[in-house]
Design an enzyme around this catalytic site. Sequence first.
Site, short mmCIF file in Angstrom:
data_model
loop_
_atom_site.label_atom_id
_atom_site.label_comp_id
_atom_site.label_asym_id
_atom_site.label_seq_id
_atom_site.Cartn_x
_atom_site.Cartn_y
_atom_site.Cartn_z
N VAL A 1 51.85 15.76 53.21
CA VAL A 1 50.72 15.94 54.13
C VAL A 1 50.65 14.72 55.03
CG1 VAL A 1 48.22 16.15 54.30
CG2 VAL A 1 49.44 17.34 52.47
N ASP B 1 55.18 8.98 49.35
CA ASP B 1 54.03 8.87 48.46
C ASP B 1 52.85 9.77 48.84
OD1 ASP B 1 55.23 6.78 46.92
OD2 ASP B 1 54.84 5.44 48.61
N HIS B 2 52.91 10.44 49.96
CA HIS B 2 51.74 11.18 50.46
C HIS B 2 52.11 12.62 50.77
CE1 HIS B 2 48.11 11.93 52.97
NE2 HIS B 2 47.62 10.89 52.33
N PHE B 3 52.26 13.46 49.93
CA PHE B 3 52.24 13.38 48.48
C PHE B 3 53.55 13.96 47.96
CE2 PHE B 3 47.82 13.74 49.84
CZ PHE B 3 47.24 12.69 49.18
#
Length: 156
Positions: A40, A33-35
């Site tokens: 990152v 989810d990041h990203f």
Amino acid sequence: MRHFWVDRIVDVELGVRAVGIKAVALSEDMFTDHFPGNPVYPGVYLVEGVAQTAGHLLHETANRGKVALLVSIDRARFLGFARPGDRIRFEVVIESLNDDASRVKGEVFLGERKIAALRLTFRLLAPERLIATPYLPFWEATYTQWRGEFPGEEER
């Protein structure tokens, strides 16, 4: 999920400084989810890596008699990104230390490039005040592994 954001402590100068490292892997959960499409490493994990490196330094400096409890984060600056495949280096220097508190300066590097800088304040407590007695051996085993010491290793 485990919350270890340092793979190994590679240098400790008791009462002065410590260096920890983290190898960032694409398989880590946060990259889902990041990203998506642009992985990152989260800044909060950079802060936690500095805190864990400092906690180890303070624990060792206190002859393993104290645990560092993070009480404040000051002047955190994020100057770059870490991504999968990077090797992060956490450098911590003690600015002040007494029996019940400490303040440290932390910096995070990719190679020679600084990607974060911050100051942390800790309260120093007896391990029994923070960690339930049955878990103390597991907690100490984590510090042993961070130091690169493994049971039975001397027999090889």
